[in-house]
Enzyme design. Structure first.
Site, PDB file in Angstrom:
ATOM      1  N   SER A 130      24.847  -8.187 -12.735  1.00 22.98           N
ATOM      2  CA  SER A 130      24.293  -9.533 -12.735  1.00 22.98           C
ATOM      3  C   SER A 130      25.392 -10.513 -12.314  1.00 22.98           C
ATOM      4  O   SER A 130      26.018 -10.312 -11.276  1.00 22.98           O
ATOM      5  CB  SER A 130      23.709  -9.847 -14.113  1.00 22.98           C
TER       6      SER A 130
ATOM      7  N   ASP B 291      13.527  -5.301 -10.219  1.00 21.10           N
ATOM      8  CA  ASP B 291      14.346  -6.424 -10.684  1.00 21.10           C
ATOM      9  C   ASP B 291      14.112  -7.651  -9.806  1.00 21.10           C
ATOM     10  O   ASP B 291      14.382  -7.611  -8.600  1.00 21.10           O
ATOM     11  CB  ASP B 291      15.819  -6.024 -10.632  1.00 21.10           C
TER      12      ASP B 291
ATOM     13  N   HIS C 225      16.528  -4.504 -14.103  1.00 18.30           N
ATOM     14  CA  HIS C 225      17.818  -5.185 -13.975  1.00 18.30           C
ATOM     15  C   HIS C 225      18.971  -4.263 -14.364  1.00 18.30           C
ATOM     16  O   HIS C 225      19.054  -3.787 -15.488  1.00 18.30           O
ATOM     17  CB  HIS C 225      17.805  -6.434 -14.852  1.00 18.30           C
TER      18      HIS C 225
END
Length: 516
Positions: A198, A450, A475
């Site tokens: 991320s 995601d 994710h």
């Protein structure tokens, strides 16, 4: 719309967090966010806690071994020469499988939260440590966890927050690597590999770009480095969220799209607020239009969170959730041609899967947070300065109410909260946008479930800037620990990632031998 955009930015790495922003800014506090993974029970995560200065640590986890080294602290400002102020940066080391001969160092580029939380929830690194003969290092990002440059005054005003940037964080990581090579016998001539997910994945990629002499390569998982300016369409994120629900059941996304109108119609009636408060079992009754907007933002945030953590097994990352939680949610949203009240009663059951799967809650709390280990204040400031990612919806290609990307509104909201104006072009100027072909040795991994994959690198750019797409992956699923219910796609992805890392390690040692 500007506020909803800021929520999407907060959604990036602050999954499920109720942030200190106006209600409209809250719905998307979930990109997380962040990297968090549930580790295998067979792995004992033993690590030592270090600071850039000798200092006792209170409240450490029982799995930790405390070892504190004394040395110079990192600068608060790496890019000026008139300010020599320093701060204490925290980092963790696990070296059970490290080998001084032929080993490597996996360096976790910490994102916006407590580094112990990330360490205990990044199973992939622990799973591959023995195979790579690797030392694991987890570096805490400045302004998060215990690495607060100004202590209790860190978030006092924009002056104190002025040094919270990705560039300063990367410089911290560079200084830390120099320190590790200088103080740990055997580490000086070993390859370091950056790992992150991320925002942390963005940092891993950017670190390899800006400091290629420091790391041999980088694994950037679920890293939306192109979610800036007009590099990708502003509506791509919410389209992917919608597709996650639609692929489970077409009526599921259609019912969610219809729910906004149902809420609007019901709450125009004198008894509508009371009825909806009871139907949704809200802890705090709705009283006005502002509360209704807060409700819709909270519901939107729930759907976004579910898309991010649609994992193939039961998990407790954001909330305690079943395997494939979107499938469970959509069981309540498969019927069509319902009245407004019937539809919203089904919406309650769907929300209840995310917010009360354990059955412990007596009501649903719209201000609920998922974990205190993530730093909502720091990330909301970053979202208002350099991490400016445009988002929009049209209500046709997605299941959300329409809103446009409005930089002025977004900027005004940021100024009201932080006294700063965003710089929407800075990230692309600093890191190159899509013009990154001159760099090498970066893996960009993305799961097709995601929503952040829409801003990620999803095709090979060169032979050494490679993209790994993970069907059935949410994710940064690849950074989670191995699980018996993992789809074959993620097992193959992890295997390929290790293959690339081994090649980087071989190339590093081959280059070292040539120098000798």
């Amino acid at each position: 719309m500007g506020r909803l955009v800021q929520l999407l930015l907060l959604a990036f790495l602050m999954p499920g967090l109720a942030i200190l922003l106006p209600p409209r800014l809250k719905a998307l506090s979930n990109l997380h966010l962040s990297t968090s993974f549930t580790s295998r029970s067979s792995i004992v995560m033993k690590y030592s806690i270090h600071y850039m200065e000798q200092k006792a640590l209170a409240g450490h986890l029982h799995t930790c071994i405390i070892q504190l080294h004394h040395h110079r602290t990192p600068l608060i400002d790496h890019f000026g020469f008139n300010n020599e102020k320093t701060f204490k940066q925290r980092y963790l080391i696990a070296d059970q499988h490290w080998r001084k001969e032929g080993g490597s160092v996996l360096f976790y580029t910490g994102n916006e939260g407590d580094i112990i939380w990330f360490c205990n929830n990044t199973g992939f690194m622990w799973d591959v440590a023995e195979e790579l003969k690797a030392m694991l290092v987890f570096a805490e990002h400045r302004y998060y966890g215990q690495s607060l440059p100004f202590g209790a005054d860190t978030f006092q005003d924009p002056k104190h927050l002025n040094f919270l940037t990705s560039e300063q964080a990367l410089a911290d990581f560079a200084e830390l690597i120099k320190h590790l090579k200088r103080t740990i016998p055997g580490a000086e001539n070993q390859p370091f590999i950056a790992v992150g997910g991320s925002y942390g994945g963005m940092l891993a990629a950017w670190f390899r770009m800006k400091y290629p002499h420091m790391v041999a390569g980088a694994l950037a998982a679920s890293a939306p480095i192109w979610q800036f300016e007009d590099l990708v369409p502003c509506g791509v994120f919410m389209k992917i969220v919608t597709m996650d629900f639609k692929r489970t059941c077409p009526n599921c996304s259609e019912n969610i799209r219809s729910s906004w109108g149902a809420i609007n119609r019901l709450t125009r009636k004198s008894t509508g607020l009371d009825w909806l408060s009871k139907a949704l079992h809200l802890c705090t009754p709705l009283k006005n239009a502002q509360d209704v907007q807060h409700l819709k933002d909270w519901i939107s945030e729930t759907w976004v969170n579910l898309a991010m953590v649609d994992y193939p097994y039961e998990s407790s990352f954001l909330q305690h959730l079943p395997a494939w939680p979107i499938k469970v949610v959509c069981q309540y949203l498969k019927n069509s041609n319902l009245s407004d009240k019937e539809l919203l009663q089904n919406i309650f059951h769907a929300l209840n899967v995310y917010h009360n799967y354990s059955g412990q809650a007596t009501c649903l709390n719209m201000s609920e947070t998922s974990t205190s280990s993530l730093g909502s204040l720091g990330w909301s400031y970053q979202a208002c300065t350099e991490m400016v990612m445009p988002f929009c919806t049209n209500g046709v290609d997605d299941m959300f109410e329409p809103f446009l990307w409005d930089l002025k509104t977004f900027s005004d909201d940021c100024f009201k909260q932080w006294g700063v104006k965003p710089r929407p072009s800075w990230i692309t100027s600093m890191y190159g946008g899509k013009d990154i072909s001159s760099h090498t040795n970066i893996i960009f991994s993305n799961g097709d479930l995601d929503p952040w994959s829409g801003g990620g690198v999803t095709r090979n750019i060169t032979d050494t800037l490679v993209a790994i797409i993970i069907p059935e992956g949410a994710h940064h699923l690849d950074l989670r620990a191995n699980n018996a219910f993992d789809p074959m796609t993620v097992l193959l992805a992890r295997s390929l990632e290790v293959k690339y890392m081994k090649q980087w390690i071989r190339d590093f040692y081959a280059s070292l031998r040539k120098k000798d």
